[in-house]
Design a protein around this motif. Structure first.
Motif, PDB file in Angstrom:
ATOM      1  N   THR A 367      49.747  42.419  62.417  1.00  0.00           N
ATOM      2  CA  THR A 367      48.271  42.936  62.738  1.00  0.00           C
ATOM      3  C   THR A 367      47.893  42.554  64.091  1.00  0.00           C
ATOM      4  O   THR A 367      48.890  41.936  64.904  1.00  0.00           O
ATOM      5  N   ARG A 368      46.704  42.935  64.609  1.00  0.00           N
ATOM      6  CA  ARG A 368      46.320  42.860  65.977  1.00  0.00           C
ATOM      7  C   ARG A 368      46.173  41.255  66.422  1.00  0.00           C
ATOM      8  O   ARG A 368      45.988  40.532  65.551  1.00  0.00           O
ATOM      9  N   LEU A 371      43.199  39.291  64.912  1.00  0.00           N
ATOM     10  CA  LEU A 371      43.074  39.240  63.438  1.00  0.00           C
ATOM     11  C   LEU A 371      44.373  38.041  63.260  1.00  0.00           C
ATOM     12  O   LEU A 371      44.338  37.320  62.097  1.00  0.00           O
ATOM     13  N   ALA A 372      45.591  38.355  63.884  1.00  0.00           N
ATOM     14  CA  ALA A 372      46.671  37.186  63.528  1.00  0.00           C
ATOM     15  C   ALA A 372      46.295  35.746  63.930  1.00  0.00           C
ATOM     16  O   ALA A 372      46.877  35.087  63.036  1.00  0.00           O
TER      17      ALA A 372
END
Length: 713
Positions: A367-368, A371-372
Motif C-alpha cells: 500500500t501507500r 497507510l503502510a
C-alpha cells in the motif's frame, strides 16, 4: 532480460527482511538488555507494579542509615560490630530462619587484637554452619578470591562460603545471576562448579541440592532453571514498593536485646534471609528494573522495638540503582517460587525477527507509505502486547529486536521502491501525464503494461466549451501574450473539470473537450458534468481578469451531451490518443454553437437532463435540429443555485415554459405575447419572440412540433 515488476517486488520483499534480520541479529546481544528493561516498563504500564509472592519466601536484614545513626552502632567502627551482628543472627536462627546469607565480606577481625571479643559471634557462626543454615560471602576473582577472615571461615566451616559475584551485561547493567561458578581447586585439580550465593541460600532453604545435569541444565528441587546451558538466570524483579520485606539491623538488635523471640519466629521462621548493606551510596547496582524502581522506605514491615527514624527517606525520590543485596534476594525468591525469566532461544528469536520483518515488508509493499506506516504501527502495537503478556508469564521475547527490524524494513523498502521499483512508474507517469487522465495512468502502472490500441463504447457525458469573441479578443495581441492568456484560462477550466471527476480530452484551438464517466465510472457523470459547467461559468464571473485583454474580454459558451461514444486509444501503433468519438461528441459541439442563437452561456441535451435526475435544475429552451443530425433534440439551460433560489427568476421561468408550450402547440399569438413580456429580461425569450412574431396570425403546418432547425454549427 529485464525483470518484471512483479518479480522484482517478490525479490525485494524477500531480500529486505533477510537483510534487516541479519543487521538486527548481528546486534541482538546489545539490544537484549535494553529490550528486557523496556519490557519491565511496558509490563508495569499494562499491569501495574509486580507484587512479590505472598508471603515472601525471602527477607532482607539491612545495614541501613538508621543502623549507623542509632546506639550502640553510632560512633562504633564497623569492625567492632561482630558481637552485635552475632546477636541478631542468633535471634534469627532461634526464630527458625531456613537459611541466612551474609552479603558481607569481612577479611579482617579485631579478634587478633582483642582475643575473645568476638567469641559469641564466632559461636553463632559455628552453630549456623553446623546446622547448614548459614552461608558466608566471598568475591570470586580471576586468581584468588576475596575471602572472609580465617577465623570466621573456620567457625562457619569452609563448605559454607559462596561467591556473591553478579553478572554484568555489556552495558554495565546487572540482569542475571550465575547459578554456579567455576572455582579453583586448592589441591591443584581442575576448576569445579560451585553454586553462587543466591542458588546456595535457596537450595538450603528448600532442603534440596543444586544439580547440574549432563545436558548442561541446572535443576533445583525439580525446577529446571531458566537460562539453559549458559548457567545464568535472568532475575524477575518484583517491582512493587517494598516488595521484599526489609528489616533494619538496628531494630533487630534492640529486639534481640529485649529478648523478643516471638518477633523473630513470626517474621523469620522458614524464610531465606539475606543480610547486606542498603545505604544510599554503598553497593548500589543498576539492574533490569532500573526504569521502574520505587521510592525507598515504603511498605516497610512491622517493627519490633524501635520506631522508624524520621528524615531517613526523601519523599518521592527514585533512584535507578538498587542495593546489590536485593538482586540476590530477588533471585532467591525466583528460585524458591519458580518465577525466573526464560529467554527465547536463538532459533526462536531468529524466527520472530524474520516473521516481523517479513510482515513489515508485505505491508510496506502492499500500500501507500502513509497507510503502510499506519499498518506498521498496528503491528508494533500487537507485537508490544504479545511481548508484554509473554513477559508477564515469564518468557522474554526479542522485543526491541523485532521493533528495530520493523523500523529498518520500512525505510529500506521505501528507499528501494523509490530508487528502483517506482522509477518505472515515474517514467510512465511523466511520459503520459500531459496526454492521458491520471486514472488511466494508474491503471497502466497497476497492470505494468504500456497503453495499446483499442476502444469500447460507453455512455458518457461530453462537455464542449468555446470562447465567444475570441477573434475580437485576440486582435492586435502578440502571439506570446495571447498564449499566456489562453494558458491561464485553460488551466482554470482544466482544474475545474478534474475536480469534478472528468478529464480534458484535448484543446482544439480555443475550445476545450472534456469527458465525464471515463476511464473510471462516476456515480452520475451527467450531474458531474453539469456541476463542472456551472463552476466554469462561476469562475468567469468571479475573476474578471480571465480572458481579459486590451481588445476586450472573451466569454465561454458550453454545450453538454450525454450518450454512447467510442472511447479508447485511437490512432496508429506509433502515435495515438486516448480520446472519444461519435455522434454525442458532435452534438455537444453543436449545442455549444447553439448558444449563439439563443444568447445563452450553456446548453445541455435532453439526455443529459434526464441522466442528471433533477428536472428542477434546468429550464427548457427549445427543441432543435442541429447541423449534421437528423433527429431533433430537446435543449435545456442549467440553473445555478442562485437562480433556483430567486423567486422572481422562477416566475419568469414559469412564464417562459408557458410561452414555449404555446409555441410548440402552434398557438403563435399566445406564444408571441408570452415571449414579448419576457424579452427585455431574457435573451432566449427575445430569440423565441422573433420566431413567434414571424408566425403570428398563421396556422401551424400539419405535423407541427415546434422544432427549430439550426443552420449554423
Amino acid at each position: 532480460m529485464r525483470l518484471s515488476r512483479r518479480f522484482r517486488l517478490i525479490l525485494l520483499g524477500a531480500m529486505t527482511p533477510l537483510l534487516a534480520a541479519f543487521l538486527v541479529l548481528s546486534f541482538s546481544a546489545s539490544l537484549q538488555g535494553p529490550s528486557i528493561d523496556t519490557l519491565y516498563r511496558l509490563r508495569e504500564a499494562a499491569h501495574g507494579p509486580k507484587p512479590a509472592p505472598n508471603p515472601s519466601p525471602v527477607v532482607v536484614v539491612g545495614i541501613d542509615e538508621e543502623t549507623y545513626r542509632r546506639p550502640p552502632f553510632v560512633g562504633t567502627p564497623q569492625a567492632l560490630w561482630g558481637p552485635k551482628l552475632g546477636k541478631v543472627l542468633a535471634g534469627m536462627l532461634d526464630g527458625g530462619a531456613a537459611a541466612i546469607g551474609l552479603d558481607l565480606v569481612h577479611p579482617t577481625s579485631v579478634e587478633t587484637l582483642i582475643p575473645g571479643f568476638e567469641r559469641e559471634y564466632l559461636l553463632t557462626l559455628r552453630r549456623g554452619g553446623k546446622e547448614g543454615r548459614l552461608v558466608l560471602a566471598k568475591v570470586q576473582h580471576q586468581s584468588n578470591p576475596l575471602m572472609p577472615y580465617r577465623g570466621y571461615l573456620i567457625a562457619a566451616g569452609a563448605g559454607n562460603v559462596r561467591s556473591v559475584n553478579l553478572v554484568e551485561d555489556p552495558d554495565g547493567v546487572l540482569r542475571r545471576i550465575p547459578v554456579t561458578l567455576l572455582v579453583t581447586d586448592p589441591n591443584g585439580g581442575n576448576p569445579r562448579p560451585e553454586p553462587g550465593m543466591a542458588a546456595e541460600v535457596a537450595s538450603r532453604a528448600l532442603g534440596a541440592p543444586v544439580v547440574r545435569g549432563e545436558d548442561g541444565w541446572t535443576t533445583l528441587a525439580g525446577y529446571r532453571l531458566p537460562g539453559g546451558t549458559s548457567n545464568r538466570m535472568l532475575v524477575n524483579h518484583a517491582t512493587m514498593a517494598g516488595a521484599i520485606p526489609t528489616y533494619s539491623l538496628a531494630d533487630l538488635f534492640a529486639c534481640a536485646e529485649a529478648g523478643n523471640a516471638a518477633f523473630f519466629e513470626k517474621h523469620f521462621k522458614g524464610k531465606a534471609v539475606m543480610v547486606g548493606t542498603v545505604l544510599d551510596v554503598e553497593d548500589r547496582k543498576l539492574s533490569s528494573n532500573r526504569w521502574v524502581t520505587k521510592p525507598e522506605g515504603l511498605n516497610l514491615p512491622e517493627r519490633c522495638a524501635l520506631p522508624v527514624m524520621s528524615d531517613l527517606y526523601v519523599d518521592g525520590l527514585r533512584r535507578d540503582s538498587i542495593p546489590g543485596v536485593y538482586i540476590h534476594a530477588a533471585a532467591i525468591s525466583n528460585l524458591m517460587t519458580r518465577d525466573g525469566l526464560a529467554e527465547t532461544g536463538k532459533p526462536a528469536s531468529v524466527a520472530f525477527v524474520l516473521l516481523l520483518a517479513g510482515l513489515a515488508a508485505a505491508i510496506t509493499l502492499a500500500t501507500r507509505p502513509a497507510l503502510a506506516a499506519l499498518g506498521l504501527l498496528v503491528v508494533l502495537a500487537l507485537w508490544s502486547g504479545a511481548a508484554v503478556e509473554s513477559f508477564q508469564n515469564g518468557l522474554v521475547l526479542p522485543y526491541l529486536q523485532g521493533v528495530v527490524a520493523i523500523g529498518l524494513v520500512f525505510p529500506l523498502l521505501l528507499g528501494f521502491r523509490f530508487a528502483v521499483l517506482d522509477r518505472d512508474q515515474r517514467q510512465i507517469r511523466n511520459a503520459f501525464k500531459l496526454y492521458l487522465p491520471g486514472s488511466l495512468i494508474d491503471d497502466m502502472i497497476a497492470s505494468g503494461q504500456s497503453p495499446s490500441l483499442g476502444g469500447e463504447e460507453r455512455d458518457l457525458t461530453i462537455l464542449f466549451s468555446d470562447i465567444a469573441g475570441f477573434t475580437k479578443m485576440s486582435e492586435g495581441m502578440e502571439p506570446e501574450a495571447l498564449v499566456l492568456v489562453l494558458n491561464r484560462y485553460f488551466t482554470v477550466m482544466t482544474d475545474i473539470v478534474e475536480a469534478h471527476g472528468g478529464f480534458v480530452d484535448k484543446y482544439i484551438g480555443d475550445a476545450v473537450l472534456a469527458v465525464f464517466g471515463a476511464p473510471y465510472a462516476l456515480d452520475n457523470h451527467a450531474r458531474a458534468a453539469v456541476n463542472a459547467a456551472l463552476a466554469m461559468a462561476r469562475a468567469m464571473e468571479d475573476d474578471p481578469t480571465l480572458l481579459a485583454t486590451d481588445s476586450g474580454r472573451g466569454t465561454a459558451r458550453i454545450g453538454l451531451a450525454t450518450g454512447p461514444v467510442l472511447i479508447g486509444n485511437i490512432g496508429s501503433p506509433r502515435r495515438f490518443n486516448y480520446t472519444v468519438m461519435g455522434d454525442t461528441v458532435n452534438l455537444a459541439s453543436r449545442l455549444e454553437g447553439a448558444n449563439k442563437y439563443y444568447s445563452t452561456p450553456m446548453m445541455v441535451s435532453g439526455e443529459t437532463m434526464a441522466h442528471h435526475g433533477d428536472p428542477a435544475a434546468f429550464r427548457a429552451l427549445d427543441i432543435v435540429q442541429v447541423v449534421g443530425r437528423h433527429e431533433p433534440v430537446a435543449v435545456y439551460e442549467p440553473l445555478s443555485d442562485a437562480r433556483r433560489a430567486d423567486l422572481e427568476d422562477g416566475a419568469r421561468r414559469a412564464a417562459y415554459a408557458r410561452a414555449l408550450a404555446d409555441w410548440q402547440a402552434g398557438r403563435f399569438d399566445a406564444a408571441a405575447a408570452g415571449f414579448r413580456a419576457l424579452a427585455p429580461f431574457d435573451s432566449a425569450a427575445a430569440t423565441m419572440l422573433r420566431k413567434a412574431d414571424a408566425r403570428v396570425g398563421r396556422a401551424p403546418e400539419p405535423g407541427w412540433t415546434g422544432v427549430t432547425a439550426l443552420t449554423e454549427k
